[in-house]
Design a protein around this motif. Structure first.
Motif, short mmCIF file in Angstrom:
data_model
loop_
_atom_site.label_atom_id
_atom_site.label_comp_id
_atom_site.label_asym_id
_atom_site.label_seq_id
_atom_site.Cartn_x
_atom_site.Cartn_y
_atom_site.Cartn_z
N THR A 14 0.84 -1.20 0.00
CA THR A 14 0.00 0.00 0.00
C THR A 14 0.87 1.25 0.00
O THR A 14 1.74 1.40 0.87
N PRO A 15 0.68 2.15 -0.96
CA PRO A 15 1.47 3.40 -0.97
C PRO A 15 1.32 4.15 0.35
O PRO A 15 0.21 4.32 0.87
N LEU A 16 2.44 4.63 0.87
CA LEU A 16 2.46 5.23 2.21
C LEU A 16 3.14 6.60 2.18
O LEU A 16 4.19 6.77 1.55
N ILE A 17 2.53 7.55 2.87
CA ILE A 17 3.12 8.89 3.06
C ILE A 17 3.25 9.11 4.56
O ILE A 17 2.28 8.93 5.31
N ILE A 18 4.44 9.51 5.01
CA ILE A 18 4.68 9.70 6.44
C ILE A 18 5.12 11.14 6.68
O ILE A 18 6.06 11.63 6.05
N ASP A 19 4.43 11.79 7.61
CA ASP A 19 4.70 13.20 7.89
C ASP A 19 4.72 13.43 9.40
O ASP A 19 4.24 12.61 10.18
N ARG B 138 -1.50 10.31 -4.72
CA ARG B 138 -1.09 8.90 -4.65
C ARG B 138 -2.31 7.99 -4.81
O ARG B 138 -2.24 6.96 -5.48
N ALA B 139 -3.44 8.38 -4.22
CA ALA B 139 -4.66 7.57 -4.33
C ALA B 139 -5.18 7.56 -5.77
O ALA B 139 -5.82 6.59 -6.19
N GLN B 140 -4.89 8.62 -6.52
CA GLN B 140 -5.33 8.70 -7.92
C GLN B 140 -4.42 7.94 -8.87
O GLN B 140 -4.69 7.89 -10.07
N GLY B 141 -3.36 7.39 -8.35
CA GLY B 141 -2.49 6.57 -9.19
C GLY B 141 -1.23 7.22 -9.69
O GLY B 141 -0.51 6.64 -10.51
N TYR B 142 -0.92 8.41 -9.21
CA TYR B 142 0.34 9.04 -9.59
C TYR B 142 1.50 8.27 -8.96
O TYR B 142 1.40 7.80 -7.82
N SER B 143 2.61 8.17 -9.69
CA SER B 143 3.80 7.53 -9.12
C SER B 143 4.38 8.41 -8.03
O SER B 143 4.04 9.59 -7.90
N GLN B 144 5.30 7.84 -7.25
CA GLN B 144 5.91 8.62 -6.18
C GLN B 144 6.64 9.85 -6.72
O GLN B 144 6.52 10.95 -6.17
N LEU C 113 0.21 19.99 2.57
CA LEU C 113 1.01 19.24 1.60
C LEU C 113 0.75 17.74 1.72
O LEU C 113 0.58 17.05 0.70
N THR C 114 0.67 17.23 2.93
CA THR C 114 0.40 15.81 3.13
C THR C 114 -0.93 15.41 2.52
O THR C 114 -1.05 14.36 1.87
N GLY C 115 -1.95 16.24 2.69
CA GLY C 115 -3.25 15.96 2.10
C GLY C 115 -3.21 15.92 0.59
O GLY C 115 -3.84 15.05 -0.04
N ILE C 116 -2.47 16.85 0.00
CA ILE C 116 -2.32 16.87 -1.47
C ILE C 116 -1.65 15.58 -1.95
O ILE C 116 -2.09 14.95 -2.92
N LEU C 117 -0.58 15.19 -1.27
CA LEU C 117 0.16 13.98 -1.67
C LEU C 117 -0.72 12.74 -1.57
O LEU C 117 -0.67 11.85 -2.44
N LEU C 118 -1.53 12.66 -0.52
CA LEU C 118 -2.43 11.52 -0.36
C LEU C 118 -3.41 11.45 -1.53
O LEU C 118 -3.66 10.37 -2.09
#
Length: 472
Positions: free
Chosen positions: A300-305, A405-411, A397-402
């Motif tokens: 699962t793609p993960l973003i940590i802030d 990432r959920a829409q399928g953009y690569s890291q 910024l974290t919300g934007i990244l989520l």
């Protein structure tokens, strides 16, 4: 003799640094002024011919320095022009030149450096003698800025700087920036025949007692960046707040009243973001470890802030389980992961090594944020402003990244596009409300307009509209 305040302008010029192109910078500064030029010719090269200056202005005196130098008196009314070295040096100023730097720095004169404040290295100043770098009020760069210009600790030397690129660099020598052209190529058009499931379901794990705002801002930013579905996992105490502040999101309450403690199942989520307002409770640390291990196991793609990073720093054995994750630290948070750094250059390079070793993507947040990939490459983000130095900006910024990432953009697409649009929204907010009074909610407010403007640019260059009735 000691030259006192007879002259309005005092120029320190090194014969090895002078080129004819410097005339277009220096001549307007000395026009109709009484000026003295200290021409340093330490290596006894053929004397420079500066008679064209003297012909244009009878009040200019040129004094060649080959060995002994009697320092002038610099007053508050004196304009000092530093044209000694630019960014040519790779070793600290010493001897007479170090004495000149100390003389200038001890004065109250206004200082203009040409090329660069003499003594400042173009990239790594770790071994430099900071007491022997001229502190300019203004710097006129004669080429595109090197890396040193984008580090916070060098700003007291550079002062207010501008670029007059009379010595343009080759493209391969430029500091890499994310361009608008690159960003608009990344944007995915929304399809006419689509639904909320098309644009991903994201999980935001955030908030604790007294920190509902961080979670709310991250959620709002995610919802305004195109995510299809959003679930917020937050302590029970924040339930009512989020039902009102972000009614578009679903709220999944933790079994704990005040902090994140539940062992979550991330099956079915396209991406997970964790950290804003999370707190450092022992229960949260245990739950975060489980979350990291499960995301690693399920892919699962993960973003940590934020506090997610602060907790992670206490469990270095988990670094091997965050492969492919996006980390969004500010300077203090990254140093909890990589160790204390003496300057920004060291911090950047250790962050790059961390990204390579553990195969993660890093947004190193600062006045100029660096986006770093696991292959060691990096770019600076050109958007944003000092008004964004306010609580909650990182949560946005974290919300934007989520959402991305959920829409399928690569890291890589995510960190470049996300950082760019975050800064662009901040720039739009600054135009409307100014920088002093800007809040994170102002950045959120202008996210839709930022996306709209970027989509219109994409339409112009790529022939599609991000919000069009595209059937592709």
């Amino acid at each position: 003799m000691n030259t006192s305040s007879t002259y309005n302008v005092v120029i320190f010029l090194n014969s090895t640094f002078y080129t004819n192109s410097l005339d277009q910078i220096i001549e307007p500064l000395i026009s109709n002024q009484s000026a003295i030029v200290y021409l340093f010719n330490i290596h006894n090269q053929e004397k420079l011919d500066l008679t064209h200056w003297e012909k244009k202005n009878n009040n200019i005196k040129v004094e060649e320095i080959t060995s002994q130098f009697v320092p002038p008196t610099l007053t508050e009314e004196t304009l000092v022009i530093d044209a000694l070295f630019g960014f040519e040096l790779q070793h600290p100023l010493s001897g007479g030149f170090a004495a000149v730097a100390r003389l200038i720095n001890s004065s109250k004169s206004t200082v203009v450096s040409i090329g660069a404040p003499s003594g400042l290295f173009p990239e790594d100043n770790t071994t430099n003698n900071l007491n022997h770098i001229i502190k300019a009020n203004y710097t006129i760069l004669t080429e595109e800025p090197p890396l040193a210009c984008y580090f916070d600790e060098n700003q007291p030397f550079l002062g207010q700087w501008n670029i007059l690129p009379i010595n343009p660099k080759k493209e391969e020598d430029l500091v890499p920036f994310t361009s608008e052209e690159e960003v608009i190529d990344i944007i995915k058009p929304r399809r006419r025949f689509s639904h909320k499931g098309t644009y991903g379901h994201g999980l935001l794990v955030a908030g604790s007692l007294g920190m509902a705002g961080a979670c709310s801002m991250a959620a709002s930013a995610s919802l305004k960046s195109g995510i299809g579905l959003l679930t917020i996992h937050t302590p029970l105490c924040n339930r009512a707040i989020h039902q009102v502040s972000t009614p578009e999101a679903m709220v999944d309450c933790d079994t704990n009243e005040i902090c994140f403690s539940q062992l979550l199942d991330t099956t079915g989520y396209k991406a997970v973001a964790v950290g804003p307002g999370l707190g450092l409770a022992e229960e949260s640390a245990t739950a975060l470890q489980h979350l990291i291990l499960q995301c690693d196991e399920l892919g699962t793609p993960l973003i940590i802030d934020a506090d997610g990073l602060n907790i992670l720093a206490n469990y270095p054995h988990l670094y091997r389980n965050i492969k492919g994750a996006i980390l969004t630290p500010h300077p203090v948070e990254i140093e909890r992961l990589i160790g204390k750094c003496n300057n920004s250059y060291i911090r950047l390079n250790r962050a790059i090594e961390f990204a390579k070793k553990f195969e993660v993507f890093i947004i190193l947040k600062d006045a100029y944020s660096f986006v770093i990939c696991p292959d060691g490459s990096y770019q600076l983000n050109p958007t944003g402003n000092e008004g964004m130095a306010t609580g909650g900006s990182g949560d946005v910024l974290t919300g934007i990244l989520l959402a991305l990432r959920a829409q399928g953009y690569s890291q890589e697409e995510c960190i470049k596009l996300g950082t760019y649009i975050h800064g662009k929204a901040g720039d739009l907010a600054a135009l409307e409300v100014g920088k002093i009074g800007m809040t994170a909610q102002d950045i959120i407010k202008y996210l839709p307009k930022a996306w709209k403007e970027l989509s219109e640019t994409a339409l112009k260059y790529n022939g599609f509209n991000l919000f069009s009735n595209s059937t592709n």
